[in-house]
Design an enzyme around this catalytic site. Structure first.
Site, PDB file in Angstrom:
ATOM      1  N   ARG A  17      38.976  -4.903   5.236  1.00 22.32           N
ATOM      2  CA  ARG A  17      37.553  -4.669   5.463  1.00 22.32           C
ATOM      3  C   ARG A  17      37.398  -3.523   6.465  1.00 22.32           C
ATOM      4  NH1 ARG A  17      33.557  -8.689   8.866  1.00 22.32           N
ATOM      5  NH2 ARG A  17      31.607  -7.610   8.412  1.00 22.32           N
ATOM      6  N   TYR A  40      34.419  -1.530   8.557  1.00 18.46           N
ATOM      7  CA  TYR A  40      32.991  -1.636   8.843  1.00 18.46           C
ATOM      8  C   TYR A  40      32.619  -1.146  10.227  1.00 18.46           C
ATOM      9  CZ  TYR A  40      33.735  -6.185  11.313  1.00 18.46           C
ATOM     10  OH  TYR A  40      34.125  -7.184  12.161  1.00 18.46           O
ATOM     11  N   GLU A  43      35.538  -0.570  12.882  1.00 18.07           N
ATOM     12  CA  GLU A  43      36.527  -1.647  12.825  1.00 18.07           C
ATOM     13  C   GLU A  43      37.235  -1.680  11.482  1.00 18.07           C
ATOM     14  OE1 GLU A  43      35.511  -5.534  14.380  1.00 18.07           O
ATOM     15  OE2 GLU A  43      36.738  -6.515  12.842  1.00 18.07           O
ATOM     16  N   ASP A  63      30.408  -2.244  13.333  1.00 15.87           N
ATOM     17  CA  ASP A  63      29.729  -3.383  13.947  1.00 15.87           C
ATOM     18  C   ASP A  63      28.771  -2.855  15.011  1.00 15.87           C
ATOM     19  OD1 ASP A  63      29.153  -6.006  14.363  1.00 15.87           O
ATOM     20  OD2 ASP A  63      31.229  -6.636  14.659  1.00 15.87           O
ATOM     21  N   GLU A  89      42.172  -7.690  13.365  1.00 15.34           N
ATOM     22  CA  GLU A  89      40.972  -6.846  13.427  1.00 15.34           C
ATOM     23  C   GLU A  89      41.138  -5.854  14.569  1.00 15.34           C
ATOM     24  OE1 GLU A  89      37.338  -9.399  13.723  1.00 15.34           O
ATOM     25  OE2 GLU A  89      38.813 -10.962  13.426  1.00 15.34           O
ATOM     26  N   TRP A 130      35.771 -12.205   2.342  1.00 14.29           N
ATOM     27  CA  TRP A 130      37.107 -12.810   2.406  1.00 14.29           C
ATOM     28  C   TRP A 130      37.306 -13.882   1.339  1.00 14.29           C
ATOM     29  CZ3 TRP A 130      40.019  -9.635   4.738  1.00 14.29           C
ATOM     30  CH2 TRP A 130      39.543  -8.906   5.826  1.00 14.29           C
ATOM     31  N   THR A 164      42.604  -6.063   8.753  1.00 17.10           N
ATOM     32  CA  THR A 164      43.621  -6.114   7.694  1.00 17.10           C
ATOM     33  C   THR A 164      43.325  -7.265   6.759  1.00 17.10           C
ATOM     34  OG1 THR A 164      45.157  -7.718   8.674  1.00 17.10           O
ATOM     35  CG2 THR A 164      45.426  -5.394   9.331  1.00 17.10           C
TER      36      THR A 164
HETATM   37  P1  ATP Z   1      33.359 -10.435  12.897  1.00 15.95           P
HETATM   38  O1  ATP Z   1      34.516  -9.673  13.359  1.00 15.95           O
HETATM   39  O2  ATP Z   1      32.416  -9.639  12.057  1.00 15.95           O
HETATM   40  O3  ATP Z   1      32.700 -11.204  13.976  1.00 15.95           O
HETATM   41  P2  ATP Z   1      35.227 -12.198  11.666  1.00 15.95           P
HETATM   42  O4  ATP Z   1      35.819 -12.661  12.916  1.00 15.95           O
HETATM   43  O5  ATP Z   1      35.034 -13.182  10.568  1.00 15.95           O
HETATM   44  O6  ATP Z   1      33.868 -11.517  11.888  1.00 15.95           O
HETATM   45  P3  ATP Z   1      36.456  -9.988  10.183  1.00 15.95           P
HETATM   46  O7  ATP Z   1      36.318  -8.697  10.886  1.00 15.95           O
HETATM   47  O8  ATP Z   1      35.696 -10.167   8.936  1.00 15.95           O
HETATM   48  O9  ATP Z   1      36.224 -11.100  11.238  1.00 15.95           O
HETATM   49  O10 ATP Z   1      38.026 -10.225   9.918  1.00 15.95           O
HETATM   50  C1  ATP Z   1      38.554 -11.459   9.564  1.00 15.95           C
HETATM   51  C2  ATP Z   1      40.070 -11.415   9.691  1.00 15.95           C
HETATM   52  O11 ATP Z   1      40.584 -12.709   9.423  1.00 15.95           O
HETATM   53  C3  ATP Z   1      40.778 -10.474   8.739  1.00 15.95           C
HETATM   54  O12 ATP Z   1      41.806  -9.784   9.385  1.00 15.95           O
HETATM   55  C4  ATP Z   1      41.336 -11.409   7.655  1.00 15.95           C
HETATM   56  O13 ATP Z   1      42.516 -10.931   7.056  1.00 15.95           O
HETATM   57  C5  ATP Z   1      41.599 -12.656   8.430  1.00 15.95           C
HETATM   58  N1  ATP Z   1      41.451 -13.874   7.635  1.00 15.95           N
HETATM   59  C6  ATP Z   1      40.653 -14.092   6.562  1.00 15.95           C
HETATM   60  N2  ATP Z   1      40.729 -15.356   6.164  1.00 15.95           N
HETATM   61  C7  ATP Z   1      41.577 -15.972   7.002  1.00 15.95           C
HETATM   62  C8  ATP Z   1      42.053 -17.291   7.122  1.00 15.95           C
HETATM   63  N3  ATP Z   1      41.631 -18.244   6.305  1.00 15.95           N
HETATM   64  N4  ATP Z   1      42.929 -17.569   8.119  1.00 15.95           N
HETATM   65  C9  ATP Z   1      43.337 -16.610   8.961  1.00 15.95           C
HETATM   66  N5  ATP Z   1      42.930 -15.348   8.903  1.00 15.95           N
HETATM   67  C10 ATP Z   1      42.044 -15.026   7.939  1.00 15.95           C
HETATM   68 MG    MG Z   2      35.766  -8.333  12.860  1.00 18.76          MG
HETATM   69 MG    MG Z   3      36.606 -11.277  14.511  1.00 15.17          MG
END
Ligand code: ATP
Ligand code: MG
Ligand code: MG
Length: 467
Positions: free
Chosen positions: A54, A56, A64, A58, A9, A419, A67
């Site tokens: 994704r 977005y 952000e 935040d 991210e 995801w 990947t």
């Molecule tokens: P936020 O950033 O909104 O707090 P978040 O930490 O869930 O939420 P996202 O920005 O949605 O993060 O990104 C999630 C990341 O985790 C992406 O890069 C995605 O490819 C990766 N990912 C998704 N599923 C898994 C998994 N099961 N194990 C490891 N990485 C994952």
């Molecule tokens: Mg994130």
């Molecule tokens: Mg995160």
């Protein structure tokens, strides 16, 4: 875990300035301008793209890009760089609109971690780990590695004494180190831990956990980004193997991370929890030596590159590092510019240069200029990065999400994704769950794709103008 899924991210710094450098738009307004085509497409500032990533906005107005799930670290680098291009396209479009509107305002997106007001934001690494693998045991071994890996994969930078205080500006491996306040915690912003333990596996919670590492710097160099994931993956593999591990629990992780940042020799004494001291170089070298038997032939070059990076610190010979690793590229650049201008590292020109290094616009960014002159690495072929803008990683469930989003966009069918879930937004549509990140084929997704083809508008839609 031999094959591991990971994702990166990246939060971007956003500034909107006039030709004279003064602020033109507040970050909120600039972000709104940037996201206009995204909102027009998805009616939301949170969308999944054809490459299954994704995109977005935040809180805090940091655009952000996360990947899609990758299980190969060069693919992850390609997907991450594709994100830079997608956002750069959005910025160029926004800048054209602002110009047409007669505004003296230009948006810059910076792939860095600290803004000019000193606020820090993130580059979050995600690693899939086994739920059964005693998650609580992980930090004990992983933390010393994470605290010291900045001597390899730090983005480099200059820390300046706070206004009104004594001291000199100093080059450091990572400026983010000064913004870390805790070793392990479930909060991401308030206390800024090195490892975030929020339990959101984005997968089957009985089998998986997602390790969320939030100590890393955003790295411009493909070599640095790849090393960040490849070395951490190897250390995780060693921990998961259940064998005896290098024991180097530090007395104070946060004090250590700041000391390591400031010590360009890698030899400052770091007090150990069990008494005695160690050094950043020692910890990194021990891990490197420890994992050598865990790599296959394809990964052998990870060890070679890691060793070169450690040697650059140990010997002070930067000839390889200064054209490959972010911190060393910057160290050389800043030193040269400061000497040429006869100024110190605290000079505003150096501060501007540091920001410009991270500008993702190829026409403005200093890193990109160095790349063109052969002074910064470009490992991935141009076509691979370009392809990653629209093609998801093929060997994880990202492949399914990519096909779903591509088909839905092409046929003009309203949909949502996250995801783990794919769903059409028509009333009564059943969500399809993909709880195993390694799944690349699923009959339920095939059925969904068939439904998209038969219920779509029939007329092929233009792809969105930015990805
Ligand atoms: P936020 O950033 O909104 O707090 P978040 O930490 O869930 O939420 P996202 O920005 O949605 O993060 O990104 C999630 C990341 O985790 C992406 O890069 C995605 O490819 C990766 N990912 C998704 N599923 C898994 C998994 N099961 N194990 C490891 N990485 C994952
Ligand atoms: Mg994130
Ligand atoms: Mg995160």
């Amino acid at each position: 875990m031999k094959r591991r899924v990971g994702g990166l991210e990246t939060e971007y710094g956003l500034v909107c300035v006039r030709a004279d450098g003064s602020r033109a738009l507040e970050p909120e307004a600039a972000a709104r301008e940037l996201f206009r085509p995204v909102v027009a497409m998805g009616r939301s500032s949170n969308v999944f793209l054809r490459n299954a990533a994704r995109l977005y906005l935040d809180v805090g107005s940091h655009p952000e890009y996360a990947t899609a799930e990758c299980d190969d670290w060069w693919e992850l680098v390609a997907q991450d760089r594709a994100g830079d291009r997608i956002f750069d396209d959005l910025a160029q479009q926004a800048n054209r609109r602002l110009a047409e509107d007669g505004q003296d305002a230009r948006i810059h997106l910076l792939k860095n971690n600290v803004d000019s007001a000193g606020n820090a934001f993130g580059s979050h690494e995600n690693y899939l780990v086994d739920r059964r693998g005693e998650f609580t045991r992980l930090p004990r071994y992983l933390l010393p590695f994470l605290v010291t890996r900045q001597i390899v994969t730090g983005a480099g930078g200059v820390v300046r004494p706070a206004p009104g205080t004594e001291g000199e500006a100093q080059f450091v491996f990572s400026r983010r180190s000064d913004h870390m306040w805790e070793a392990v915690s479930s909060a991401t912003t308030r206390t800024r831990p090195i490892i975030n333990t929020r339990d959101e596996p984005h997968g089957d919670p009985t089998r998986f956990r997602r390790l969320h590492v939030i100590v890393g710097d955003s790295t411009m160099s493909e070599v640095s980004t790849r090393l960040r994931f490849a070395t951490t993956d190897l250390v995780l593999r060693a921990i998961e193997s259940g064998r005896a591990l290098p024991e180097a629990g530090l007395h104070d992780d946060i004090a250590a991370i700041r000391a390591v940042a400031r010590d360009l020799t890698g030899t400052a004494a770091l007090p150990l929890a069990g008494g005695g001291t160690t050094t950043a170089l020692e910890i990194q070298q021990r891990w490197l030596d420890h994992v050598t038997d865990l790599v296959d032939d394809e990964e052998r070059d990870v060890l070679e590159t890691w060793q070169r990076a450690l040697d650059a610190v140990r010997t002070g010979d930067r000839s390889w590092a200064s054209t490959h690793l972010d911190w060393a590229i910057k160290e050389r650049l800043f030193t040269q510019v400061a000497e040429r201008r006869g100024v110190g590292l605290d000079d505003p020109a150096i501060e501007r240069l540091e920001l410009a290094y991270h500008d993702i616009d190829p026409a403005q960014g200093v890193f990109h200029a160095l790349q063109r002159r052969g002074l910064a690495p470009q490992v991935l072929p141009e076509e691979r990065v370009e392809a990653a803008r629209t093609i998801a990683p093929a060997t994880t469930r990202a492949h399914l999400r990519g096909r779903f989003v591509s088909a839905a966009q092409q046929h003009g069918v309203d949909h949502v994704a996250d995801w783990t879930t794919l769903r059409l937004t028509r009333p009564g549509a059943m969500p399809v769950q993909v709880l195993d990140p390694f799944t690349t084929e699923l009959p339920a997704v095939d059925a969904l794709l068939e439904e998209i083809r038969t219920t779509g508008t029939g007329a092929a839609q233009d792809p969105p103008p930015f990805a």
